[in-house]
Design a protein around this motif. Structure first.
Motif, PDB file in Angstrom:
ATOM      1  N   PHE A 129       0.830  -1.208   0.000  1.00 62.43           N
ATOM      2  CA  PHE A 129       0.000   0.000   0.000  1.00 62.43           C
ATOM      3  C   PHE A 129       0.863   1.256   0.000  1.00 62.43           C
ATOM      4  CE2 PHE A 129      -2.141   3.306   2.543  1.00 62.43           C
ATOM      5  CZ  PHE A 129      -3.240   3.551   1.728  1.00 62.43           C
ATOM      6  N   VAL A 130       1.948   1.236   0.742  1.00 60.85           N
ATOM      7  CA  VAL A 130       2.839   2.397   0.817  1.00 60.85           C
ATOM      8  C   VAL A 130       3.558   2.615  -0.508  1.00 60.85           C
ATOM      9  CG1 VAL A 130       4.928   3.300   1.911  1.00 60.85           C
ATOM     10  CG2 VAL A 130       3.153   2.269   3.311  1.00 60.85           C
ATOM     11  N   GLU A 131       4.109   1.541  -1.069  1.00 60.08           N
ATOM     12  CA  GLU A 131       4.923   1.668  -2.281  1.00 60.08           C
ATOM     13  C   GLU A 131       4.104   2.045  -3.509  1.00 60.08           C
ATOM     14  OE1 GLU A 131       6.862  -2.087  -2.478  1.00 60.08           O
ATOM     15  OE2 GLU A 131       8.465  -1.517  -1.090  1.00 60.08           O
ATOM     16  N   LYS A 132       2.852   1.565  -3.591  1.00 62.82           N
ATOM     17  CA  LYS A 132       2.058   1.787  -4.793  1.00 62.82           C
ATOM     18  C   LYS A 132       1.044   2.929  -4.685  1.00 62.82           C
ATOM     19  CE  LYS A 132       2.482  -2.896  -6.614  1.00 62.82           C
ATOM     20  NZ  LYS A 132       1.770  -4.056  -7.185  1.00 62.82           N
ATOM     21  N   TYR A 133       0.790   3.411  -3.459  1.00 62.93           N
ATOM     22  CA  TYR A 133      -0.231   4.472  -3.338  1.00 62.93           C
ATOM     23  C   TYR A 133       0.186   5.578  -2.366  1.00 62.93           C
ATOM     24  CZ  TYR A 133      -4.718   6.735  -2.549  1.00 62.93           C
ATOM     25  OH  TYR A 133      -5.722   7.664  -2.443  1.00 62.93           O
ATOM     26  N   LEU A 134       0.581   5.198  -1.162  1.00 66.97           N
ATOM     27  CA  LEU A 134       0.821   6.208  -0.135  1.00 66.97           C
ATOM     28  C   LEU A 134       2.019   7.092  -0.448  1.00 66.97           C
ATOM     29  CD1 LEU A 134      -0.438   7.079   2.549  1.00 66.97           C
ATOM     30  CD2 LEU A 134       1.201   5.616   3.727  1.00 66.97           C
ATOM     31  N   VAL A 135       2.937   6.600  -1.256  1.00 74.33           N
ATOM     32  CA  VAL A 135       4.102   7.407  -1.630  1.00 74.33           C
ATOM     33  C   VAL A 135       3.687   8.675  -2.367  1.00 74.33           C
ATOM     34  CG1 VAL A 135       6.212   7.417  -3.017  1.00 74.33           C
ATOM     35  CG2 VAL A 135       5.610   5.399  -1.710  1.00 74.33           C
ATOM     36  N   TYR A 136       2.601   8.614  -3.109  1.00 74.05           N
ATOM     37  CA  TYR A 136       2.130   9.745  -3.899  1.00 74.05           C
ATOM     38  C   TYR A 136       1.118  10.609  -3.149  1.00 74.05           C
ATOM     39  CZ  TYR A 136       4.073   6.536  -7.339  1.00 74.05           C
ATOM     40  OH  TYR A 136       4.891   5.675  -8.007  1.00 74.05           O
ATOM     41  N   GLN A 137       0.854  10.300  -1.881  1.00 72.05           N
ATOM     42  CA  GLN A 137      -0.108  11.048  -1.082  1.00 72.05           C
ATOM     43  C   GLN A 137       0.603  11.762   0.059  1.00 72.05           C
ATOM     44  OE1 GLN A 137      -3.375  11.186  -1.950  1.00 72.05           O
ATOM     45  NE2 GLN A 137      -2.966   9.837  -3.696  1.00 72.05           N
ATOM     46  N   ASP A 138      -0.079  12.760   0.597  1.00 66.77           N
ATOM     47  CA  ASP A 138       0.430  13.432   1.788  1.00 66.77           C
ATOM     48  C   ASP A 138       0.204  12.520   2.991  1.00 66.77           C
ATOM     49  OD1 ASP A 138       0.836  15.104   4.054  1.00 66.77           O
ATOM     50  OD2 ASP A 138       0.446  16.855   2.808  1.00 66.77           O
ATOM     51  N   PRO A 139       1.245  12.226   3.785  1.00 66.49           N
ATOM     52  CA  PRO A 139       1.060  11.315   4.933  1.00 66.49           C
ATOM     53  C   PRO A 139       0.085  11.836   5.976  1.00 66.49           C
ATOM     54  CG  PRO A 139       3.224  12.371   4.993  1.00 66.49           C
ATOM     55  CD  PRO A 139       2.629  12.682   3.661  1.00 66.49           C
ATOM     56  N   GLN A 140      -0.227  13.156   5.920  1.00 73.06           N
ATOM     57  CA  GLN A 140      -1.181  13.719   6.861  1.00 73.06           C
ATOM     58  C   GLN A 140      -2.636  13.471   6.453  1.00 73.06           C
ATOM     59  OE1 GLN A 140      -0.267  15.229   9.691  1.00 73.06           O
ATOM     60  NE2 GLN A 140       1.919  15.033   9.269  1.00 73.06           N
ATOM     61  N   LYS A 141      -2.833  12.875   5.297  1.00 75.82           N
ATOM     62  CA  LYS A 141      -4.182  12.710   4.758  1.00 75.82           C
ATOM     63  C   LYS A 141      -4.999  11.701   5.547  1.00 75.82           C
ATOM     64  CE  LYS A 141      -6.583  11.616   0.429  1.00 75.82           C
ATOM     65  NZ  LYS A 141      -6.400  11.277  -1.005  1.00 75.82           N
ATOM     66  N   TYR A 142      -4.331  10.689   6.120  1.00 77.03           N
ATOM     67  CA  TYR A 142      -5.049   9.585   6.762  1.00 77.03           C
ATOM     68  C   TYR A 142      -4.875   9.608   8.270  1.00 77.03           C
ATOM     69  CZ  TYR A 142      -5.314   7.845   1.987  1.00 77.03           C
ATOM     70  OH  TYR A 142      -5.549   7.734   0.653  1.00 77.03           O
ATOM     71  N   ASN A 143      -5.886   9.123   8.922  1.00 80.17           N
ATOM     72  CA  ASN A 143      -5.873   8.982  10.364  1.00 80.17           C
ATOM     73  C   ASN A 143      -5.566   7.549  10.776  1.00 80.17           C
ATOM     74  OD1 ASN A 143      -6.147   9.782  13.022  1.00 80.17           O
ATOM     75  ND2 ASN A 143      -8.339   9.404  13.072  1.00 80.17           N
ATOM     76  N   MET A 144      -5.968   6.585   9.941  1.00 82.24           N
ATOM     77  CA  MET A 144      -5.722   5.179  10.230  1.00 82.24           C
ATOM     78  C   MET A 144      -5.699   4.380   8.932  1.00 82.24           C
ATOM     79  SD  MET A 144      -7.896   2.485  12.599  1.00 82.24           S
ATOM     80  CE  MET A 144      -9.191   2.353  11.362  1.00 82.24           C
TER      81      MET A 144
END
Length: 325
Positions: free
Chosen positions: A210-225
């Motif tokens: 999930f991190v390598e294919k999606y979360l890398v392109y998102q702001d880490p502050q976007k999600y709470n869990m």
């Protein structure tokens, strides 16, 4: 005669050896155990300093105040050192030259647990021991109501995190809320929910993907869990304090607001059958009045005309029923 001579020779030899042994033992027992004759070895792969060499030497002096080898109780000294909370095992023995050797293995903490306002360490065997006032070992911090029967599995989880470069980079702590475990991350303010301590490798692998294919392109502050406790799926929870999430959260609220109105529209068709029943009743009452028209007398025709005009005036009733629909 030869046999008697041999027996006598053996007896004399045993007596001489016994005298020499007793003399050597007395001399050995009178020797002093000085600091130079005390060897303390700490056997552990990871260096820890809960028990100092100075502390071990003081214990030896307390157990043997005279300092003589003959008055040293080795089993009692070994038991005393093993009773220390931070000591895993101790082996005490003497050499022929009067040197005292102490091989000590300390407990290496895998994680530090904060439970009910108290802090203590837990080693790889699941044994808990108190923290030290003079030394703090760097390890994973765990919080929550963790039960003793979960210590070994939790220690195994922390060991896997420390061995994996990806996990070691992301996860800095573990918390337990109710019956679910959460991994605290170094990036952003989100946590990774893993549920129980089973199938840890599979859950961590899913989060890594999930991190390598999606979360890398998102702001880490976007999600709470980010939850990986469900099989073959990842569930995310948005951070309500992140500004870019306002439009998404508002759209979700608007969709929820539409739910009561849709339920109300489904109830309206129930009023239609009532209106049709009333229409049938009005037509049925009008038909008998129309049967009076065939009479020949004009007076009666006039009367019937008046009567037929009366129901025409009463026709506005269906109009009110149309409004209801």
């Amino acid at each position: 005669m030869k046999n008697k001579y041999r027996i006598l020779k053996i007896v004399v030899t045993v007596i001489i050896l016994g005298l020499l042994l007793s003399f050597s033992l007395k001399r050995f027992g009178r020797q002093q155990i000085t600091d130079n004759k005390i060897s303390v070895k700490m056997n552990e792969k990871t260096p820890v300093y809960f028990v100092d060499e100075k502390d071990i030497r003081e214990i030896v002096k307390k157990e043997n105040p005279s300092g003589k080898v003959g008055e040293l109780n080795i089993p009692a000294l070994e038991k005393k050192i093993n009773s220390l909370p931070a000591v895993d095992s101790a082996n005490v023995y003497l050499n022929l030259n009067g040197k005292l050797n102490l091989d000590i293995k300390q407990r290496v903490p895998v994680f530090r647990l904060n439970k009910d306002g108290k802090d203590f360490y837990v080693d790889e065997k699941g044994v808990e021991f108190p923290i030290s006032k003079t030394y703090s070992h760097p390890c994973m911090l765990v919080t929550g109501d963790v039960q003793p029967d979960e210590y070994e599995k939790l220690a195994e989880l922390v060991g896997k995190i420390d061995k994996d470069d990806f996990s070691k980079k992301f996860f800095i702590g573990i918390s337990k809320y109710k019956e679910s475990y959460n991994l605290l991350t170094s990036e952003g303010n989100y946590r990774v929910e893993i549920g129980d301590l089973d199938n840890i490798d599979f859950k961590v692998k899913g989060f890594k993907t999930f991190v390598e294919k999606y979360l890398v392109y998102q702001d880490p502050q976007k999600y709470n869990m980010v939850s990986v406790k469900y099989q073959n799926q990842i569930v995310t929870t948005l951070n309500p304090y992140f500004k870019e999430n306002d439009s998404i959260l508002k759209a979700g609220k608007q969709e929820l607001a539409k739910v009561p109105t849709s339920m109300a529209t489904t109830k309206k068709p129930e009023a239609k059958p009532k209106a049709t029943e009333v229409k049938k009743a009005s037509t049925a009452s009008a038909k008998p009045k129309e049967s009076t028209k065939p009479k020949t007398q004009q007076k009666e025709i006039k009367k019937t005309d008046k009567k037929t005009t009366a129901p025409a005036q009463s026709k506005p009733k269906p109009k009110s029923k149309v409004k209801i629909e």
